[in-house]
Design an enzyme around this catalytic site. Structure first.
Site, PDB file in Angstrom:
ATOM      1  N   CYS A  10     -93.590   0.689 -18.116  1.00  0.00           N
ATOM      2  CA  CYS A  10     -92.238  -0.239 -18.377  1.00  0.00           C
ATOM      3  C   CYS A  10     -91.706  -0.136 -19.673  1.00  0.00           C
ATOM      4  CB  CYS A  10     -93.091  -1.681 -18.294  1.00  0.00           C
ATOM      5  SG  CYS A  10     -94.399  -1.957 -19.351  1.00  0.00           S
ATOM      6  N   CYS A  13     -94.172  -0.393 -22.763  1.00  0.00           N
ATOM      7  CA  CYS A  13     -94.985   0.472 -22.928  1.00  0.00           C
ATOM      8  C   CYS A  13     -94.292   1.682 -23.662  1.00  0.00           C
ATOM      9  CB  CYS A  13     -95.452   1.043 -21.485  1.00  0.00           C
ATOM     10  SG  CYS A  13     -96.215  -0.277 -20.491  1.00  0.00           S
TER      11      CYS A  13
END
Length: 78
Positions: A10, A13
């Site tokens: 994501c 991240c």
């Protein structure tokens, strides 16, 4: 030093991975940074909320993106 960024890929991240890289550069240390996106591996660390940061096999933060200064502090304590 072994540093792992745990997350499924994501945006948060990616942000954590970049912040971690910057923290390592600012501290001028030798560290291997690995991104782990395999959910089985992530769960093996007991992480239920991503992104998470693992330093030398110890989860130091999960579920949020710490600042570069916070990451530097985690690294220095490890």
């Amino acid at each position: 030093m072994e540093i792992k960024v745990l997350g499924p890929g994501c945006k948060k991240c990616g942000t954590l991975a970049e912040a971690t890289k910057k923290a390592v550069e600012e501290l001028s240390i030798d560290a291997n940074i690995t991104k782990i996106d395999d959910m089985v591996q992530i769960l093996s660390y007991g992480v239920m909320s991503t992104p998470a940061l693992v330093i030398n096999e110890k989860v130091v933060v999960s579920g949020k993106v710490p600042t570069v200064d916070e990451i530097k502090s985690f690294i220095q304590k490890a």
